[in-house]
Design an enzyme around this catalytic site. Structure first.
Site, PDB file in Angstrom:
ATOM      1  N   LYS A  74       0.109   4.247  -0.302  1.00 16.59           N
ATOM      2  CA  LYS A  74      -0.527   5.440   0.294  1.00 16.59           C
ATOM      3  C   LYS A  74      -0.265   6.651  -0.610  1.00 16.59           C
ATOM      4  O   LYS A  74      -0.238   6.505  -1.825  1.00 16.59           O
ATOM      5  CB  LYS A  74      -0.039   5.623   1.742  1.00 16.59           C
ATOM      6  CG  LYS A  74      -0.222   4.343   2.567  1.00 16.59           C
ATOM      7  CD  LYS A  74      -0.001   4.531   4.038  1.00 16.59           C
ATOM      8  CE  LYS A  74      -0.228   3.205   4.765  1.00 16.59           C
ATOM      9  NZ  LYS A  74      -0.049   3.298   6.203  1.00 16.59           N
TER      10      LYS A  74
ATOM     11  N   HIS B 193      -9.460   1.187   5.012  1.00 18.90           N
ATOM     12  CA  HIS B 193      -8.179   1.327   5.718  1.00 18.90           C
ATOM     13  C   HIS B 193      -8.390   2.267   6.912  1.00 18.90           C
ATOM     14  O   HIS B 193      -9.165   3.218   6.832  1.00 18.90           O
ATOM     15  CB  HIS B 193      -7.119   1.887   4.773  1.00 18.90           C
ATOM     16  CG  HIS B 193      -5.749   1.851   5.362  1.00 18.90           C
ATOM     17  ND1 HIS B 193      -5.309   2.816   6.248  1.00 18.90           N
ATOM     18  CD2 HIS B 193      -4.742   0.958   5.231  1.00 18.90           C
ATOM     19  CE1 HIS B 193      -4.079   2.505   6.625  1.00 18.90           C
ATOM     20  NE2 HIS B 193      -3.713   1.384   6.033  1.00 18.90           N
TER      21      HIS B 193
ATOM     22  N   SER C  86       3.390  -2.356  10.390  1.00 19.57           N
ATOM     23  CA  SER C  86       4.841  -2.449  10.573  1.00 19.57           C
ATOM     24  C   SER C  86       5.417  -3.818  10.197  1.00 19.57           C
ATOM     25  O   SER C  86       6.319  -4.323  10.879  1.00 19.57           O
ATOM     26  CB  SER C  86       5.236  -2.058  11.999  1.00 19.57           C
ATOM     27  OG  SER C  86       4.841  -0.721  12.275  1.00 19.57           O
TER      28      SER C  86
ATOM     29  N   GLU D 197      -6.764   4.619   8.032  1.00 19.53           N
ATOM     30  CA  GLU D 197      -6.537   6.051   7.757  1.00 19.53           C
ATOM     31  C   GLU D 197      -7.783   6.675   7.138  1.00 19.53           C
ATOM     32  O   GLU D 197      -8.116   7.819   7.425  1.00 19.53           O
ATOM     33  CB  GLU D 197      -5.297   6.221   6.860  1.00 19.53           C
ATOM     34  CG  GLU D 197      -4.019   6.005   7.665  1.00 19.53           C
ATOM     35  CD  GLU D 197      -2.851   5.440   6.874  1.00 19.53           C
ATOM     36  OE1 GLU D 197      -2.871   5.491   5.624  1.00 19.53           O
ATOM     37  OE2 GLU D 197      -1.906   4.935   7.516  1.00 19.53           O
TER      38      GLU D 197
ATOM     39  N   GLY E  41       2.527   2.051  10.856  1.00 20.75           N
ATOM     40  CA  GLY E  41       3.481   3.141  10.705  1.00 20.75           C
ATOM     41  C   GLY E  41       4.211   3.509  11.992  1.00 20.75           C
ATOM     42  O   GLY E  41       4.899   4.516  12.058  1.00 20.75           O
TER      43      GLY E  41
ATOM     44  N   ASN F 109       0.873  -1.181   0.000  1.00 21.92           N
ATOM     45  CA  ASN F 109       0.000   0.000   0.000  1.00 21.92           C
ATOM     46  C   ASN F 109       0.907   1.227   0.000  1.00 21.92           C
ATOM     47  O   ASN F 109       1.495   1.567   1.015  1.00 21.92           O
ATOM     48  CB  ASN F 109      -0.882  -0.055   1.263  1.00 21.92           C
ATOM     49  CG  ASN F 109      -1.709   1.204   1.446  1.00 21.92           C
ATOM     50  OD1 ASN F 109      -1.785   2.046   0.556  1.00 21.92           O
ATOM     51  ND2 ASN F 109      -2.332   1.315   2.609  1.00 21.92           N
TER      52      ASN F 109
ATOM     53  N   GLU G 244      -5.461  -5.081  10.729  1.00 26.39           N
ATOM     54  CA  GLU G 244      -4.422  -4.084  10.953  1.00 26.39           C
ATOM     55  C   GLU G 244      -4.690  -3.345  12.265  1.00 26.39           C
ATOM     56  O   GLU G 244      -5.490  -2.409  12.292  1.00 26.39           O
ATOM     57  CB  GLU G 244      -4.408  -3.061   9.814  1.00 26.39           C
ATOM     58  CG  GLU G 244      -4.127  -3.647   8.454  1.00 26.39           C
ATOM     59  CD  GLU G 244      -3.532  -2.611   7.518  1.00 26.39           C
ATOM     60  OE1 GLU G 244      -2.412  -2.850   7.039  1.00 26.39           O
ATOM     61  OE2 GLU G 244      -4.155  -1.562   7.296  1.00 26.39           O
TER      62      GLU G 244
HETATM   63  P1  PGA Z   1       2.845   0.135   7.735  1.00 23.34           P
HETATM   64  O1  PGA Z   1       1.375   0.361   7.126  1.00 23.34           O
HETATM   65  O2  PGA Z   1       3.373  -1.124   7.120  1.00 23.34           O
HETATM   66  O3  PGA Z   1       3.625   1.357   7.316  1.00 23.34           O
HETATM   67  O4  PGA Z   1       2.688   0.024   9.204  1.00 23.34           O
HETATM   68  C1  PGA Z   1       0.491  -0.715   6.932  1.00 23.34           C
HETATM   69  C2  PGA Z   1      -0.794  -0.226   6.348  1.00 23.34           C
HETATM   70  O5  PGA Z   1      -1.225   0.887   6.687  1.00 23.34           O
HETATM   71  O6  PGA Z   1      -1.428  -0.921   5.521  1.00 23.34           O
END
Ligand code: PGA
Length: 254
Positions: free
Chosen positions: A14, A98, A216, A100, A176, A12, A170
Site C-alpha cells: 500500500k 482493491h 488480516s 480501497e 486491516g 501489498n 478480500e
Molecule cells: P490486511 O490487508 O492484510 O492489512 O488486512 C489486506 C489487503 O488489503 O490486501
C-alpha cells in the site's frame, strides 16, 4: 501442503515504505525465503520503490507486483502509469480493483476490466480483487455482490486470459481490521467463485485459476486458511510490511 494449483502469496505494501525501507525489507526477505520453491512470492511496493526493489530481487525467487496501472496507454493521462512503464522494471503482477481503490478512487467493475485487459495486453498478470462489505454480508448478499464484481471485472477477457488472472477474495470487513474470515467462511466464498468461473468459462479454466484470500492474514492463521481446498494463496497487507511476519506466513503455508 499438496495442491493442484501452485500457491501464490503477495505482499501489498500500500502507501508504505520509502526506497530505503523497501530495500531493507526485500533484502531480508531474500535471505529468509531463498529456499522456498513451493510458493510464488510477490511483493507490491509503491511505484516510487519499484525500480530499486526490482534491482534488489533480480536473481531471487521474489517477483515484483505493482498496485495499480493506467487503463489507457501512453499519452496525455496526467498522473497515470501505463503497463509499458511497469514492464521497464520487470513488474510481473498488478493488483487491480482493491477495495480501497473501489472505495476511495471510486473504481468501477468496468474500469477494473479495462485495466485487466491492459495488463494482459502487456503480459502482466492481474490480481483482481473482489469482496463484500460488512453491511452486504449482514444483508445476506455476499454471493450476489461477489458474482457481480467477478462478471464485471473480468468482462471482455478471453478464457485464456481469465485462466492467467489471479483472483483475490478480500472481504472488506476483514481488511486491516484484525477480523479474519473463518477458514470455513473464506472457503465457502472461494468455492462459490470457482462455481461462477465454471459458469463463465468452463470447468478447466475454473480449476486452474488461483484464488487468494486477503484480509488480516497473519502468520498464525495462514496455515488454516491456505489449507482450504479452494484457497490458493494470500494477499497480505499489514503483515507484509515486516520480514518476520511475511516470511512466517509463507513458511507456515508450505
Ligand atoms: P490486511 O490487508 O492484510 O492489512 O488486512 C489486506 C489487503 O488489503 O490486501
Amino acid at each position: 501442503m499438496d495442491k493442484e494449483r501452485k500457491l501464490i502469496i503477495a505482499g501489498n505494501w500500500k502507501s508504505n515504505k520509502t526506497v530505503a525501507e523497501g530495500l531493507s525489507l526485500v533484502n531480508d526477505l531474500k535471505r529468509e525465503l531463498a529456499a522456498v520453491k513451493e510458493v510464488d512470492i510477490v511483493v507490491a511496493p509503491p511505484f516510487t520503490a519499484l525500480e530499486s526493489v526490482s534491482k534488489a530481487i533480480i536473481d531471487s525467487n521474489i517477483r515484483l507486483g505493482a498496485q495499480n496501472l493506467s487503463a489507457d496507454g501512453y499519452g496525455a493521462f496526467t498522473g497515470e502509469i501505463p503497463a509499458g512503464m511497469l514492464k521497464e522494471f520487470s513488474v510481473g503482477y498488478v493488483i487491480l480493483g482493491h477495495s480501497e481503490r473501489r472505495q476511495f478512487q471510486k473504481e468501477s467493475d468496468a474500469l477494473v476490466a479495462k485495466k485487466a485487459a491492459a495488463a494482459h495486453a502487456a503480459n502482466l498478470v492481474p490480481i483482481v480483487c473482489v469482496g463484500e462489505t460488512l453491511a452486504e454480508r449482514e444483508a445476506g448478499i455476499t454471493e450476489q455482490i461477489v458474482e457481480g464484481q467477478l462478471g464485471g471485472s473480468l468482462a471482455g477477457l478471453s478464457a485464456e486470459q481469465v485462466e492467467r488472472t489471479v483472483l483475490a477474495y478480500e472481504p472488506v470487513w476483514a481488511i486491516g481490521t484484525g477480523k479474519t474470515a473463518t477458514s470455513a467462511q473464506a472457503q465457502e466464498v472461494h468455492a462459490f467463485i470457482r462455481k461462477v468461473l465454471t459458469t463463465l468459462h468452463g470447468e478447466v479454466v475454473a480449476k486452474r485459476v488461483r484464488i487468494q484470500y486477503g484480509g488480516s492474514v497473519k502468520a498464525n492463521n495462514a496455515r488454516e486458511l491456505l489449507g482450504q481446498p479452494d484457497i490458493d494463496g494470500a494477499l497480505v497487507g499489514g503483515a507484509s510490511l515486516e520480514v518476520r511476519s511475511f516470511a512466517d506466513i509463507i513458511k507456515n503455508s508450505i
